[in-house]
Design a protein around this motif. Structure first.
Motif, PDB file in Angstrom:
ATOM      1  N   PHE A  27       0.826  -1.211   0.000  1.00 28.24           N
ATOM      2  CA  PHE A  27       0.000   0.000   0.000  1.00 28.24           C
ATOM      3  C   PHE A  27       0.865   1.267   0.000  1.00 28.24           C
ATOM      4  O   PHE A  27       0.619   2.192  -0.760  1.00 28.24           O
ATOM      5  CB  PHE A  27      -0.933   0.001   1.217  1.00 28.24           C
ATOM      6  N   ILE A  28       1.873   1.296   0.853  1.00 23.12           N
ATOM      7  CA  ILE A  28       2.703   2.499   1.013  1.00 23.12           C
ATOM      8  C   ILE A  28       3.730   2.645  -0.114  1.00 23.12           C
ATOM      9  O   ILE A  28       3.900   3.703  -0.683  1.00 23.12           O
ATOM     10  CB  ILE A  28       3.458   2.465   2.377  1.00 23.12           C
ATOM     11  N   GLU A  29       4.434   1.556  -0.429  1.00 26.08           N
ATOM     12  CA  GLU A  29       5.578   1.633  -1.353  1.00 26.08           C
ATOM     13  C   GLU A  29       5.314   1.027  -2.728  1.00 26.08           C
ATOM     14  O   GLU A  29       6.196   1.030  -3.579  1.00 26.08           O
ATOM     15  CB  GLU A  29       6.783   0.932  -0.716  1.00 26.08           C
ATOM     16  N   ASN A  30       4.127   0.463  -2.925  1.00 26.34           N
ATOM     17  CA  ASN A  30       3.783  -0.185  -4.197  1.00 26.34           C
ATOM     18  C   ASN A  30       4.766  -1.258  -4.635  1.00 26.34           C
ATOM     19  O   ASN A  30       5.121  -1.342  -5.796  1.00 26.34           O
ATOM     20  CB  ASN A  30       3.649   0.854  -5.324  1.00 26.34           C
ATOM     21  N   HIS A  31       5.229  -2.039  -3.669  1.00 23.22           N
ATOM     22  CA  HIS A  31       6.034  -3.193  -4.064  1.00 23.22           C
ATOM     23  C   HIS A  31       5.887  -4.318  -3.053  1.00 23.22           C
ATOM     24  O   HIS A  31       5.541  -4.099  -1.902  1.00 23.22           O
ATOM     25  CB  HIS A  31       7.492  -2.807  -4.327  1.00 23.22           C
ATOM     26  N   PHE A  32       6.126  -5.524  -3.541  1.00 22.99           N
ATOM     27  CA  PHE A  32       5.978  -6.716  -2.713  1.00 22.99           C
ATOM     28  C   PHE A  32       7.355  -7.268  -2.416  1.00 22.99           C
ATOM     29  O   PHE A  32       8.182  -7.433  -3.309  1.00 22.99           O
ATOM     30  CB  PHE A  32       5.150  -7.783  -3.457  1.00 22.99           C
ATOM     31  N   GLN A  33       7.603  -7.517  -1.144  1.00 21.66           N
ATOM     32  CA  GLN A  33       8.880  -8.084  -0.724  1.00 21.66           C
ATOM     33  C   GLN A  33       8.621  -9.538  -0.356  1.00 21.66           C
ATOM     34  O   GLN A  33       7.779  -9.814   0.493  1.00 21.66           O
ATOM     35  CB  GLN A  33       9.393  -7.300   0.483  1.00 21.66           C
ATOM     36  N   GLU A  34       9.317 -10.450  -1.001  1.00 24.76           N
ATOM     37  CA  GLU A  34       9.060 -11.877  -0.812  1.00 24.76           C
ATOM     38  C   GLU A  34       9.256 -12.328   0.630  1.00 24.76           C
ATOM     39  O   GLU A  34       8.455 -13.047   1.180  1.00 24.76           O
ATOM     40  CB  GLU A  34       9.964 -12.696  -1.752  1.00 24.76           C
ATOM     41  N   HIS A  58      -2.037   7.440   9.210  1.00 24.44           N
ATOM     42  CA  HIS A  58      -0.880   6.855   9.876  1.00 24.44           C
ATOM     43  C   HIS A  58      -1.227   5.395  10.097  1.00 24.44           C
ATOM     44  O   HIS A  58      -2.192   5.088  10.801  1.00 24.44           O
ATOM     45  CB  HIS A  58      -0.576   7.573  11.195  1.00 24.44           C
ATOM     46  N   ILE A  59      -0.470   4.524   9.460  1.00 20.28           N
ATOM     47  CA  ILE A  59      -0.774   3.108   9.514  1.00 20.28           C
ATOM     48  C   ILE A  59       0.259   2.421  10.390  1.00 20.28           C
ATOM     49  O   ILE A  59       1.465   2.505  10.138  1.00 20.28           O
ATOM     50  CB  ILE A  59      -0.805   2.523   8.089  1.00 20.28           C
ATOM     51  N   ILE A  60      -0.231   1.786  11.439  1.00 18.38           N
ATOM     52  CA  ILE A  60       0.654   1.106  12.371  1.00 18.38           C
ATOM     53  C   ILE A  60       0.681  -0.376  12.011  1.00 18.38           C
ATOM     54  O   ILE A  60      -0.322  -1.070  12.119  1.00 18.38           O
ATOM     55  CB  ILE A  60       0.179   1.289  13.830  1.00 18.38           C
ATOM     56  N   ASP A  61       1.845  -0.818  11.543  1.00 18.18           N
ATOM     57  CA  ASP A  61       2.046  -2.226  11.208  1.00 18.18           C
ATOM     58  C   ASP A  61       2.558  -2.887  12.483  1.00 18.18           C
ATOM     59  O   ASP A  61       3.676  -2.643  12.908  1.00 18.18           O
ATOM     60  CB  ASP A  61       3.071  -2.329  10.068  1.00 18.18           C
ATOM     61  N   ILE A  77      -5.592   3.428  22.112  1.00 17.39           N
ATOM     62  CA  ILE A  77      -5.655   4.867  22.361  1.00 17.39           C
ATOM     63  C   ILE A  77      -5.329   5.641  21.085  1.00 17.39           C
ATOM     64  O   ILE A  77      -4.289   5.440  20.473  1.00 17.39           O
ATOM     65  CB  ILE A  77      -4.699   5.252  23.508  1.00 17.39           C
ATOM     66  N   GLY A  78      -6.238   6.491  20.682  1.00 17.58           N
ATOM     67  CA  GLY A  78      -6.009   7.340  19.514  1.00 17.58           C
ATOM     68  C   GLY A  78      -6.122   6.638  18.180  1.00 17.58           C
ATOM     69  O   GLY A  78      -5.821   7.214  17.144  1.00 17.58           O
ATOM     70  N   ILE A  79      -6.548   5.383  18.175  1.00 17.60           N
ATOM     71  CA  ILE A  79      -6.711   4.653  16.915  1.00 17.60           C
ATOM     72  C   ILE A  79      -8.124   4.907  16.407  1.00 17.60           C
ATOM     73  O   ILE A  79      -9.088   4.808  17.143  1.00 17.60           O
ATOM     74  CB  ILE A  79      -6.491   3.131  17.114  1.00 17.60           C
ATOM     75  N   HIS A  80      -8.225   5.240  15.132  1.00 14.95           N
ATOM     76  CA  HIS A  80      -9.537   5.514  14.540  1.00 14.95           C
ATOM     77  C   HIS A  80     -10.167   4.261  13.938  1.00 14.95           C
ATOM     78  O   HIS A  80     -11.386   4.126  13.924  1.00 14.95           O
ATOM     79  CB  HIS A  80      -9.424   6.590  13.464  1.00 14.95           C
ATOM     80  N   GLY A  81      -9.332   3.377  13.387  1.00 16.43           N
ATOM     81  CA  GLY A  81      -9.874   2.190  12.736  1.00 16.43           C
ATOM     82  C   GLY A  81      -8.888   1.044  12.762  1.00 16.43           C
ATOM     83  O   GLY A  81      -7.690   1.244  12.985  1.00 16.43           O
ATOM     84  N   TYR A  82      -9.416  -0.151  12.531  1.00 18.45           N
ATOM     85  CA  TYR A  82      -8.604  -1.363  12.611  1.00 18.45           C
ATOM     86  C   TYR A  82      -8.711  -2.181  11.337  1.00 18.45           C
ATOM     87  O   TYR A  82      -9.781  -2.276  10.738  1.00 18.45           O
ATOM     88  CB  TYR A  82      -9.068  -2.237  13.789  1.00 18.45           C
ATOM     89  N   VAL A  83      -7.575  -2.774  10.966  1.00 17.75           N
ATOM     90  CA  VAL A  83      -7.529  -3.730   9.876  1.00 17.75           C
ATOM     91  C   VAL A  83      -7.063  -5.037  10.514  1.00 17.75           C
ATOM     92  O   VAL A  83      -5.942  -5.117  11.020  1.00 17.75           O
ATOM     93  CB  VAL A  83      -6.548  -3.275   8.767  1.00 17.75           C
ATOM     94  N   LEU A  84      -7.964  -6.027  10.560  1.00 10.57           N
ATOM     95  CA  LEU A  84      -7.624  -7.323  11.144  1.00 10.57           C
ATOM     96  C   LEU A  84      -7.360  -8.299  10.008  1.00 10.57           C
ATOM     97  O   LEU A  84      -8.223  -8.519   9.160  1.00 10.57           O
ATOM     98  CB  LEU A  84      -8.759  -7.843  12.031  1.00 10.57           C
ATOM     99  N   VAL A  85      -6.155  -8.869  10.000  1.00  8.32           N
ATOM    100  CA  VAL A  85      -5.717  -9.678   8.867  1.00  8.32           C
ATOM    101  C   VAL A  85      -5.567 -11.146   9.249  1.00  8.32           C
ATOM    102  O   VAL A  85      -4.941 -11.473  10.247  1.00  8.32           O
ATOM    103  CB  VAL A  85      -4.361  -9.161   8.327  1.00  8.32           C
ATOM    104  N   VAL A 160      -8.560  -1.920   0.930  1.00 14.25           N
ATOM    105  CA  VAL A 160      -8.575  -2.211   2.366  1.00 14.25           C
ATOM    106  C   VAL A 160      -8.646  -0.910   3.157  1.00 14.25           C
ATOM    107  O   VAL A 160      -9.468  -0.761   4.064  1.00 14.25           O
ATOM    108  CB  VAL A 160      -7.307  -3.001   2.793  1.00 14.25           C
ATOM    109  N   PHE A 161      -7.788   0.039   2.783  1.00 14.33           N
ATOM    110  CA  PHE A 161      -7.692   1.278   3.546  1.00 14.33           C
ATOM    111  C   PHE A 161      -8.854   2.224   3.230  1.00 14.33           C
ATOM    112  O   PHE A 161      -9.297   2.973   4.094  1.00 14.33           O
ATOM    113  CB  PHE A 161      -6.307   1.899   3.357  1.00 14.33           C
ATOM    114  N   GLU A 162      -9.384   2.145   2.005  1.00 11.18           N
ATOM    115  CA  GLU A 162     -10.603   2.899   1.680  1.00 11.18           C
ATOM    116  C   GLU A 162     -11.767   2.387   2.526  1.00 11.18           C
ATOM    117  O   GLU A 162     -12.542   3.168   3.072  1.00 11.18           O
ATOM    118  CB  GLU A 162     -10.968   2.732   0.210  1.00 11.18           C
TER     119      GLU A 162
END
Length: 187
Positions: A27-34, A58-61, A77-85, A160-162
């Motif tokens: 999403f951030i860098e437009n590349h896949f690292q194996e 601000h995406i916290i990995d 605290i201070g998180i607006h939304g969650y992505v559960l993978v 996902v982020f949308e």
């Protein structure tokens, strides 16, 4: 109207090795690292335009969670939304989703949080252990969005982020379609 960007903090959580970092990196860098070392934790910033509005995301990995690890306060605290993978190739990772969602809700002291449940690695069709219907049903039961992705093939990564922004806005926008329910009636 102000020109200030709307700031949104999104935490990406899930068990180890389900592809959280691959999803975020794509999403951030437009590349896949194996392959790379297990994530300690990193935060990335990216501006995202959703419905004509620019968001400073601000995406916290996060590092991989297991069902026994306590939820860290910084993921509430201070998180607006969650992505559960979870990985579609791991029934075990899928079974963690409800546990993780419940932990977040309990920790935040609310009945629901803006959340997207993500079935990652949808390119691994031959190793599929989790049916799409199961993912959809889990999301529906928790009133969350759901999507399947492949960071490797860049399928639905931005979506996902949308979806997460959509879930956040549903809960934060004042013009909610549902009337507010009051638990107390004074006569």
């Amino acid at each position: 109207m102000s020109n200030a960007l709307k700031k949104r903090k999104i935490a990406v959580l899930g068990p180890r090795s389900v592809g959280k970092s691959s999803l975020v990196k794509q999403f951030i860098e437009n590349h896949f690292q194996e392959s790379y070392y297990p994530t300690i934790e990193s935060t990335f910033a990216k501006s995202v335009v959703y419905k004509g509005v620019e968001y400073d995301c601000h995406i916290i990995d996060t590092a991989g969670q297991d069902e026994y690890s306590p939820l860290n306060a910084q993921y509430a605290i201070g998180i607006h939304g969650y992505v559960l993978v979870y990985s579609i190739a791991s029934k075990n990772s899928f079974s963690m989703m409800q546990i993780l969602y419940d932990k977040i809700v309990d920790f935040c002291g609310v009945s629901k949080v803006p959340c997207v449940i993500v079935g990652s690695k949808c390119d691994l069709t031959m190793q599929r252990q989790v049916d799409s219907k199961d993912g959809e049903e889990l999301a529906k039961a928790n009133d969350c969005a759901w999507i399947e992705t492949s960071a490797k093939n860049n399928i639905n990564v931005g979506k996902v982020f949308e979806l997460c922004l959509q879930e956040i806005e549903k809960m934060t926008s004042p013009n909610q379609t549902e009337p507010t329910k009051s638990s107390c009636l004074v006569m």
